[in-house]
Design a protein around this motif. Sequence first.
Motif, PDB file in Angstrom:
ATOM      1  N   PRO A  75       0.788  -1.239   0.000  1.00 38.21           N
ATOM      2  CA  PRO A  75       0.000   0.000   0.000  1.00 38.21           C
ATOM      3  C   PRO A  75       0.820   1.289   0.000  1.00 38.21           C
ATOM      4  CG  PRO A  75      -1.075  -1.611   1.366  1.00 38.21           C
ATOM      5  CD  PRO A  75       0.239  -2.224   0.955  1.00 38.21           C
ATOM      6  N   GLN A  76       1.973   1.301   0.686  1.00 35.73           N
ATOM      7  CA  GLN A  76       2.789   2.520   0.683  1.00 35.73           C
ATOM      8  C   GLN A  76       3.723   2.575  -0.523  1.00 35.73           C
ATOM      9  OE1 GLN A  76       3.938   0.971   4.534  1.00 35.73           O
ATOM     10  NE2 GLN A  76       4.108   3.089   5.257  1.00 35.73           N
ATOM     11  N   ALA A  77       3.760   1.510  -1.295  1.00 34.21           N
ATOM     12  CA  ALA A  77       4.666   1.436  -2.456  1.00 34.21           C
ATOM     13  C   ALA A  77       3.899   0.886  -3.656  1.00 34.21           C
ATOM     14  CB  ALA A  77       5.868   0.546  -2.132  1.00 34.21           C
ATOM     15  N   PRO A  78       3.008   1.708  -4.223  1.00 32.34           N
ATOM     16  CA  PRO A  78       2.197   1.240  -5.347  1.00 32.34           C
ATOM     17  C   PRO A  78       3.038   0.998  -6.597  1.00 32.34           C
ATOM     18  CG  PRO A  78       1.840   3.590  -4.956  1.00 32.34           C
ATOM     19  CD  PRO A  78       2.714   3.092  -3.834  1.00 32.34           C
ATOM     20  N   LEU A  79       2.436   0.307  -7.578  1.00 29.30           N
ATOM     21  CA  LEU A  79       3.095   0.129  -8.880  1.00 29.30           C
ATOM     22  C   LEU A  79       2.802   1.367  -9.718  1.00 29.30           C
ATOM     23  CD1 LEU A  79       2.311  -3.602  -9.774  1.00 29.30           C
ATOM     24  CD2 LEU A  79       4.471  -2.624  -8.972  1.00 29.30           C
ATOM     25  N   THR A  80       3.839   1.996 -10.214  1.00 27.08           N
ATOM     26  CA  THR A  80       3.622   3.248 -10.943  1.00 27.08           C
ATOM     27  C   THR A  80       3.780   3.079 -12.452  1.00 27.08           C
ATOM     28  OG1 THR A  80       5.927   3.769 -10.496  1.00 27.08           O
ATOM     29  CG2 THR A  80       4.296   4.779  -9.048  1.00 27.08           C
ATOM     30  N   HIS A  81       4.178   1.864 -12.898  1.00 26.63           N
ATOM     31  CA  HIS A  81       4.483   1.708 -14.327  1.00 26.63           C
ATOM     32  C   HIS A  81       3.329   1.101 -15.130  1.00 26.63           C
ATOM     33  CE1 HIS A  81       5.765  -2.141 -12.464  1.00 26.63           C
ATOM     34  NE2 HIS A  81       5.315  -2.668 -13.572  1.00 26.63           N
ATOM     35  N   ARG A  82       2.160   0.956 -14.503  1.00 24.68           N
ATOM     36  CA  ARG A  82       0.960   0.401 -15.154  1.00 24.68           C
ATOM     37  C   ARG A  82       1.132  -1.059 -15.550  1.00 24.68           C
ATOM     38  NH1 ARG A  82      -2.313   5.030 -15.095  1.00 24.68           N
ATOM     39  NH2 ARG A  82      -4.118   3.698 -15.484  1.00 24.68           N
ATOM     40  N   ASP A 103       0.181  -7.901 -16.739  1.00 24.73           N
ATOM     41  CA  ASP A 103      -0.676  -7.511 -17.876  1.00 24.73           C
ATOM     42  C   ASP A 103      -1.569  -6.321 -17.533  1.00 24.73           C
ATOM     43  OD1 ASP A 103      -2.615  -8.515 -16.229  1.00 24.73           O
ATOM     44  OD2 ASP A 103      -3.133 -10.231 -17.500  1.00 24.73           O
ATOM     45  N   GLY A 104      -1.402  -5.772 -16.333  1.00 23.69           N
ATOM     46  CA  GLY A 104      -2.157  -4.571 -15.967  1.00 23.69           C
ATOM     47  C   GLY A 104      -3.505  -4.856 -15.332  1.00 23.69           C
ATOM     48  N   THR A 110      -2.464 -10.685   2.151  1.00 24.37           N
ATOM     49  CA  THR A 110      -2.910 -10.445   0.781  1.00 24.37           C
ATOM     50  C   THR A 110      -2.887  -8.950   0.464  1.00 24.37           C
ATOM     51  OG1 THR A 110      -4.473 -12.292   1.060  1.00 24.37           O
ATOM     52  CG2 THR A 110      -4.748 -10.915  -0.912  1.00 24.37           C
ATOM     53  N   TRP A 111      -2.273  -8.599  -0.659  1.00 20.75           N
ATOM     54  CA  TRP A 111      -2.321  -7.219  -1.179  1.00 20.75           C
ATOM     55  C   TRP A 111      -3.108  -7.244  -2.483  1.00 20.75           C
ATOM     56  CZ3 TRP A 111      -0.806  -4.850   2.863  1.00 20.75           C
ATOM     57  CH2 TRP A 111       0.440  -5.004   3.467  1.00 20.75           C
ATOM     58  N   GLN A 112      -4.104  -6.377  -2.570  1.00 22.65           N
ATOM     59  CA  GLN A 112      -4.837  -6.235  -3.821  1.00 22.65           C
ATOM     60  C   GLN A 112      -4.182  -5.110  -4.630  1.00 22.65           C
ATOM     61  OE1 GLN A 112      -8.513  -4.056  -3.711  1.00 22.65           O
ATOM     62  NE2 GLN A 112      -9.488  -5.493  -5.111  1.00 22.65           N
ATOM     63  N   VAL A 113      -3.723  -5.456  -5.849  1.00 25.76           N
ATOM     64  CA  VAL A 113      -3.167  -4.444  -6.755  1.00 25.76           C
ATOM     65  C   VAL A 113      -4.240  -4.108  -7.785  1.00 25.76           C
ATOM     66  CG1 VAL A 113      -1.327  -3.869  -8.385  1.00 25.76           C
ATOM     67  CG2 VAL A 113      -0.854  -5.407  -6.465  1.00 25.76           C
ATOM     68  N   ARG A 114      -4.612  -2.846  -7.846  1.00 29.44           N
ATOM     69  CA  ARG A 114      -5.639  -2.430  -8.818  1.00 29.44           C
ATOM     70  C   ARG A 114      -4.972  -2.088 -10.156  1.00 29.44           C
ATOM     71  NH1 ARG A 114      -7.838   1.151  -4.875  1.00 29.44           N
ATOM     72  NH2 ARG A 114      -8.927  -0.059  -3.298  1.00 29.44           N
ATOM     73  N   PRO A 115      -5.758  -2.081 -11.249  1.00 27.10           N
ATOM     74  CA  PRO A 115      -5.177  -1.763 -12.567  1.00 27.10           C
ATOM     75  C   PRO A 115      -4.436  -0.423 -12.585  1.00 27.10           C
ATOM     76  CG  PRO A 115      -7.368  -2.679 -12.836  1.00 27.10           C
ATOM     77  CD  PRO A 115      -7.162  -2.512 -11.344  1.00 27.10           C
ATOM     78  N   ASN A 116      -4.839   0.525 -11.730  1.00 27.09           N
ATOM     79  CA  ASN A 116      -4.112   1.809 -11.693  1.00 27.09           C
ATOM     80  C   ASN A 116      -2.842   1.738 -10.837  1.00 27.09           C
ATOM     81  OD1 ASN A 116      -4.940   1.888  -9.048  1.00 27.09           O
ATOM     82  ND2 ASN A 116      -6.276   3.664  -9.265  1.00 27.09           N
ATOM     83  N   GLY A 117      -2.534   0.556 -10.289  1.00 25.58           N
ATOM     84  CA  GLY A 117      -1.289   0.357  -9.561  1.00 25.58           C
ATOM     85  C   GLY A 117      -1.400   0.574  -8.060  1.00 25.58           C
ATOM     86  N   GLU A 118      -2.532   1.105  -7.591  1.00 25.65           N
ATOM     87  CA  GLU A 118      -2.704   1.280  -6.148  1.00 25.65           C
ATOM     88  C   GLU A 118      -2.847  -0.078  -5.472  1.00 25.65           C
ATOM     89  OE1 GLU A 118      -6.051   3.848  -5.521  1.00 25.65           O
ATOM     90  OE2 GLU A 118      -4.992   5.549  -6.445  1.00 25.65           O
ATOM     91  N   VAL A 119      -2.397  -0.135  -4.216  1.00 27.08           N
ATOM     92  CA  VAL A 119      -2.373  -1.410  -3.502  1.00 27.08           C
ATOM     93  C   VAL A 119      -3.122  -1.256  -2.185  1.00 27.08           C
ATOM     94  CG1 VAL A 119      -0.891  -3.223  -2.547  1.00 27.08           C
ATOM     95  CG2 VAL A 119      -0.114  -1.888  -4.512  1.00 27.08           C
ATOM     96  N   GLU A 120      -3.912  -2.285  -1.846  1.00 28.00           N
ATOM     97  CA  GLU A 120      -4.675  -2.230  -0.602  1.00 28.00           C
ATOM     98  C   GLU A 120      -4.549  -3.524   0.191  1.00 28.00           C
ATOM     99  OE1 GLU A 120      -9.069  -0.960   1.014  1.00 28.00           O
ATOM    100  OE2 GLU A 120      -8.642  -0.790  -1.133  1.00 28.00           O
ATOM    101  N   ASN A 121      -4.620  -3.392   1.513  1.00 25.54           N
ATOM    102  CA  ASN A 121      -4.615  -4.536   2.424  1.00 25.54           C
ATOM    103  C   ASN A 121      -6.002  -5.164   2.420  1.00 25.54           C
ATOM    104  OD1 ASN A 121      -4.347  -6.328   4.546  1.00 25.54           O
ATOM    105  ND2 ASN A 121      -4.039  -4.760   6.124  1.00 25.54           N
ATOM    106  N   VAL A 122      -6.105  -6.407   1.932  1.00 24.00           N
ATOM    107  CA  VAL A 122      -7.418  -7.073   1.865  1.00 24.00           C
ATOM    108  C   VAL A 122      -7.281  -8.499   2.393  1.00 24.00           C
ATOM    109  CG1 VAL A 122      -8.122  -5.739  -0.170  1.00 24.00           C
ATOM    110  CG2 VAL A 122      -7.042  -7.988  -0.465  1.00 24.00           C
ATOM    111  N   GLU A 123      -8.421  -9.170   2.527  1.00 22.02           N
ATOM    112  CA  GLU A 123      -8.407 -10.602   2.843  1.00 22.02           C
ATOM    113  C   GLU A 123      -9.207 -11.352   1.802  1.00 22.02           C
ATOM    114  OE1 GLU A 123      -8.862 -12.206   6.609  1.00 22.02           O
ATOM    115  OE2 GLU A 123      -7.779 -10.586   7.628  1.00 22.02           O
ATOM    116  N   VAL A 124      -8.804 -12.587   1.569  1.00 18.52           N
ATOM    117  CA  VAL A 124      -9.581 -13.451   0.676  1.00 18.52           C
ATOM    118  C   VAL A 124     -10.148 -14.595   1.494  1.00 18.52           C
ATOM    119  CG1 VAL A 124      -8.317 -12.876  -1.433  1.00 18.52           C
ATOM    120  CG2 VAL A 124      -7.491 -14.719   0.033  1.00 18.52           C
ATOM    121  N   GLY A 125     -11.287 -15.137   1.074  1.00 23.99           N
ATOM    122  CA  GLY A 125     -12.030 -16.128   1.868  1.00 23.99           C
ATOM    123  C   GLY A 125     -11.407 -17.455   2.023  1.00 23.99           C
TER     124      GLY A 125
END
Length: 390
Positions: A273-280, A334-335, A375-390
């Motif tokens: 989350p503090q280090a998102p992907l910036t290169h798409r 693949d974005g 688990t980190w969720q990476v969104r297509p815009n490169g932002e990252v969030e702390n999430v859980e999966v079931g």
Amino acid sequence: AAKPENQAPNVPDWSKTLGDGVAVRAYGKPSKYEAHVVRRDVEWLTASRESSVSFTPLHEIEGPITPNSLCFERHHGGIAEIDPADHQLMIHGLVDKPLIYTLADLKRMPRVNRVYFAECAANSGMEWRGAQLNGCQYTHGMIHSLMYTGVPLKVLLEQAGLKNNAKWLLLEGADASGMTRSLPLAKALDDVLIAYKMNGEALRPENGYPMRAVIPGWEANMWVKWIRRIKVGDEPWHHREETSKYTDLLENGTARRFTYIMDAKSVITNPSPQAPLTHRKGFTVLSGIAWSGRGKVARVDISLDGGRNWRAARLDGPVWNKAVTRFYYEFDWDGSELLLQSRAQDDTGYVQPTKVALRKVRGVNSIYHNNGIQTWQVRPNGEVENVEVG
Ligand code: MTE
Ligand code: CO
């Protein structure tokens, strides 16, 4: 802000004038452009700053070693500023000959250099009931991994001479917190150190200057800082930090106690989350750390899809016993959305569990010893969030 006149092919300002001379920065410090790389705390987490914690910025560092200035700090009574001339380590109790050591005494004894991780038992403690803190600095930053120089405690105990009924040690710190922990003698004779250097320099005051206990692989609460006394006894003392604190309340109302060993665990530090992907999209390097209190990291697996498919990460650099190991996983992104996970396995065969599996055994009353898969969720815009999966 970037200045085009300083960029290629122009000649930058710093090529045109002389810089500072030697020894201007007599005890070095980082570039002013790295000022964001700091330990951080979470204000609402604790009632006071003296009994609190600051977290290692894991997303800003690399390799298996933590820089001294960035080590997480956990103290229960503030930082003791100790003049080594006034500090002594006393060994007494079930010994033939009670002894007192100064720092100078320790430095005249055989010493060893060892790299170990120290992880607070409360690391990831806020995540027991669900994803909460947004950044690996906060979810996993109560860990550091350092090269210690120190004297094996075994050497000191042999000098004092152990009585036949000696079985436990009481370690006591000199700070205002009254920090005391019971340590089984067998561990003390195995690999415990009384350390006075970290990464080659004197311990920092916040990490126990002038001397601290190093208890490899075991919860960092036992790594008594500013250590001033070791009492040898025949049973544990049941002090505060091993009764009301640092025990795990289970679903059935009983509590696990003396849960010393930190089980295998890992986290992806970049992206996070503090280090998102910036290169798409395109070539992407995942970086992370793994460790085990039972031995060496044997392998780390990576999932990009929330734990359905796994591929082996590449362990890089030294793989030390009970130390942090760096891993990488390179792939072509693949974005599209990713659910990143890392899963560590140690050389005993133990595999880091999912959070779901861990909660089945341990419930959710606990604060301590949460080594579930992150688990980190990476969104297509490169932002990252702390999430859980079931
Ligand atoms: N030792 C003393 N004397 N006082 C303390 O408050 N905190 C303990 C342990 N040793 C503590 C102490 C806890 S809970 C942890 S996690 C580690 O020190 C933290 O070590 P660090 O500050 O070097 O990261
Ligand atoms: Co702790």
